[in-house]
Write an enzyme that holds these catalytic residues in place. Sequence first.
Site, PDB file in Angstrom:
ATOM      1  N   GLU A  41       4.044   8.393  -8.954  1.00  0.00           N
ATOM      2  CA  GLU A  41       4.357   8.805  -7.576  1.00  0.00           C
ATOM      3  C   GLU A  41       5.716   9.495  -7.553  1.00  0.00           C
ATOM      4  O   GLU A  41       6.417   9.531  -8.556  1.00  0.00           O
ATOM      5  CB  GLU A  41       4.416   7.562  -6.670  1.00  0.00           C
ATOM      6  CG  GLU A  41       3.187   7.338  -5.813  1.00  0.00           C
ATOM      7  CD  GLU A  41       3.151   8.249  -4.580  1.00  0.00           C
ATOM      8  OE1 GLU A  41       3.986   9.166  -4.463  1.00  0.00           O
ATOM      9  OE2 GLU A  41       2.260   8.029  -3.742  1.00  0.00           O
ATOM     10  N   ARG A 133       7.776  -3.111   1.120  1.00  0.00           N
ATOM     11  CA  ARG A 133       8.552  -2.453   0.068  1.00  0.00           C
ATOM     12  C   ARG A 133       8.773  -1.011   0.483  1.00  0.00           C
ATOM     13  O   ARG A 133       8.078  -0.482   1.346  1.00  0.00           O
ATOM     14  CB  ARG A 133       7.802  -2.478  -1.274  1.00  0.00           C
ATOM     15  CG  ARG A 133       6.492  -1.675  -1.284  1.00  0.00           C
ATOM     16  CD  ARG A 133       6.069  -1.407  -2.713  1.00  0.00           C
ATOM     17  NE  ARG A 133       4.745  -0.851  -2.865  1.00  0.00           N
ATOM     18  CZ  ARG A 133       4.449   0.449  -2.828  1.00  0.00           C
ATOM     19  NH1 ARG A 133       5.390   1.341  -2.542  1.00  0.00           N
ATOM     20  NH2 ARG A 133       3.215   0.864  -3.042  1.00  0.00           N
ATOM     21  N   ASN A 135       8.509   2.976   0.210  1.00  0.00           N
ATOM     22  CA  ASN A 135       7.520   3.924  -0.286  1.00  0.00           C
ATOM     23  C   ASN A 135       8.221   5.270  -0.441  1.00  0.00           C
ATOM     24  O   ASN A 135       9.367   5.302  -0.864  1.00  0.00           O
ATOM     25  CB  ASN A 135       6.299   3.947   0.655  1.00  0.00           C
ATOM     26  CG  ASN A 135       5.071   4.471  -0.040  1.00  0.00           C
ATOM     27  OD1 ASN A 135       4.841   4.124  -1.200  1.00  0.00           O
ATOM     28  ND2 ASN A 135       4.303   5.300   0.619  1.00  0.00           N
ATOM     29  N   GLU A 156      -4.346  -5.382   0.006  1.00  0.00           N
ATOM     30  CA  GLU A 156      -4.364  -5.174   1.458  1.00  0.00           C
ATOM     31  C   GLU A 156      -3.057  -4.577   1.940  1.00  0.00           C
ATOM     32  O   GLU A 156      -1.998  -4.836   1.377  1.00  0.00           O
ATOM     33  CB  GLU A 156      -4.646  -6.497   2.170  1.00  0.00           C
ATOM     34  CG  GLU A 156      -6.129  -6.834   2.150  1.00  0.00           C
ATOM     35  CD  GLU A 156      -6.398  -8.263   2.566  1.00  0.00           C
ATOM     36  OE1 GLU A 156      -5.671  -8.745   3.458  1.00  0.00           O
ATOM     37  OE2 GLU A 156      -7.314  -8.868   1.985  1.00  0.00           O
ATOM     38  N   ASN A 184       4.836   8.166   4.363  1.00  0.00           N
ATOM     39  CA  ASN A 184       4.623   9.156   3.309  1.00  0.00           C
ATOM     40  C   ASN A 184       5.017  10.553   3.790  1.00  0.00           C
ATOM     41  O   ASN A 184       5.435  10.734   4.923  1.00  0.00           O
ATOM     42  CB  ASN A 184       3.143   9.160   2.900  1.00  0.00           C
ATOM     43  CG  ASN A 184       2.900   8.298   1.674  1.00  0.00           C
ATOM     44  OD1 ASN A 184       3.672   8.363   0.711  1.00  0.00           O
ATOM     45  ND2 ASN A 184       1.854   7.491   1.704  1.00  0.00           N
ATOM     46  N   ASP A 236      -1.288  11.699   1.389  1.00  0.00           N
ATOM     47  CA  ASP A 236      -0.276  10.895   0.693  1.00  0.00           C
ATOM     48  C   ASP A 236       0.997  11.731   0.578  1.00  0.00           C
ATOM     49  O   ASP A 236       1.598  12.059   1.582  1.00  0.00           O
ATOM     50  CB  ASP A 236      -0.856  10.425  -0.651  1.00  0.00           C
ATOM     51  CG  ASP A 236      -0.080   9.267  -1.248  1.00  0.00           C
ATOM     52  OD1 ASP A 236       1.092   9.093  -0.901  1.00  0.00           O
ATOM     53  OD2 ASP A 236      -0.640   8.539  -2.091  1.00  0.00           O
TER      54      ASP A 236
END
Length: 339
Positions: A41, A133, A135, A156, A184, A236
Amino acid sequence: MNMHKIILLTAVCISLINFIQGGDNTEISIVPILGPFDLAEGPHWDENSNILYFVDIHQQKLYSWDSETNELTYTFIKYGPVSVAVPIDGKENSYVVGSGTNLVEIYWNRHFNDTDPDVEIIRTVDSTRLYNRFNDGKVDPKGRFWAGTMAEHGNEYPPNQASLYKFDSDAKRSTMISPVSISNGLVWNHANDTFYYIDSPQKKVFVFDYDNESGNISNQRTLFDFVKYNITGVPDGMTIDSTGNLWVADNLGNGKVLQIDPSSGELLRIVDMPVTHVSSLAFGGPNKDILYVTSAREGLEDEIKNQPYAGFVFAIYGLGVTGSPMLSYKLEDDIVFNK
Ligand SMILES: *[C@@H]1O[C@H](CO)[C@@H](O)[C@H](O)[C@H]1NC(C)=O
Ligand SMILES: *[C@@H]1O[C@H](CO)[C@@H](O)[C@H](O)[C@H]1NC(C)=O
Ligand SMILES: *[C@@H]1O[C@H](CO)[C@@H](O)[C@H](O)[C@H]1NC(C)=O
Ligand SMILES: *[C@@H]1O[C@H](CO)[C@@H](O)[C@H](O)[C@H]1NC(C)=O
Ligand SMILES: *[C@@H]1O[C@H](CO)[C@@H](O)[C@H](O)[C@H]1NC(C)=O
């Protein structure tokens, strides 16, 4: 896999993989260059050093790949999943990294693999949210660092637990959007008056007015709706080319990269990827004419026969467009970090 095998594989793939779609895509080639990783990523092209940075989130690793020497190195960050990393402006071997719910500064000489680099916590977010967390994150036109969070509990993703934050040059934090589910995207236009954003489960690319001086955003609208275009996955990562068009990773669907014209909201081009879990993308190369695309292997263990390149970082050549510079975080030297 060692570099030798990767290079060999790359050579084989240049001849094997040439997904042709007609129209603008006739000349493109898609080459898996590095991997596999579990969840690659956050690609970031640093034009000062010609380095591609990216992360492997749950392995808690930040990678550096030198496109000229093919040197691949990593560092491990101990504060939790590593979702984003960008260089700190003007400060050698220093990076700002999202690790768990911590925004940290690390000191890493990228010529060495380092499983225990010096790390300082700059800020901690979402401390009451057990599963959250960091991203994706990016640097805005004025050098501020923006990064959002998400909740992740096994497989999940509890919705509406997260936020998008902005960190000024003194690391002062502002909450820009809340709640969000999976933060994102993050792109600013070339006029520095517009901000593009993705909250993945909403299956939309959003657009906001952006004030360059204050960093404020306002007037949220939908720019592009995956459902309306019958695109099966979720948006994304996102980046922008030098003409101002957006490039969006279509994750969890059929595995595509989309080019969208933000002035009309129209879908200009679809590039079919050889993997379904396409996570993010960034233009790079000395001329910024290569589109680097990250992908995931996580969750595809039963699919590897059909998707042998799941989890690779790909280079797409021949798109006929170039990217614009990705910026480093302008962080003041003498700020007091809080734990
Ligand atoms: C660093 O790690 C990478 C990726 O695992 C490996 O390919 C490379 O050989 C290592 N380099 C050094 C200098 O140990
Ligand atoms: C937008 O910001 C970038 C980065 O700071 C700068 O290079 C560019 O000149 C700005 N664009 C305009 C139209 O001012
Ligand atoms: C936005 O801020 C950056 C950094 O101060 C500056 O270079 C750029 O010209 C500004 N852009 C606009 C449109 O004001
Ligand atoms: C930006 O937002 C902050 C917080 O809402 C507000 O105090 C400030 O006045 C805004 N600045 C501008 C230029 O809109
Ligand atoms: C989406 O699919 C529906 C039903 O098959 C079709 O009527 C519609 O034209 C499609 N929309 C687009 C933008 O392709």
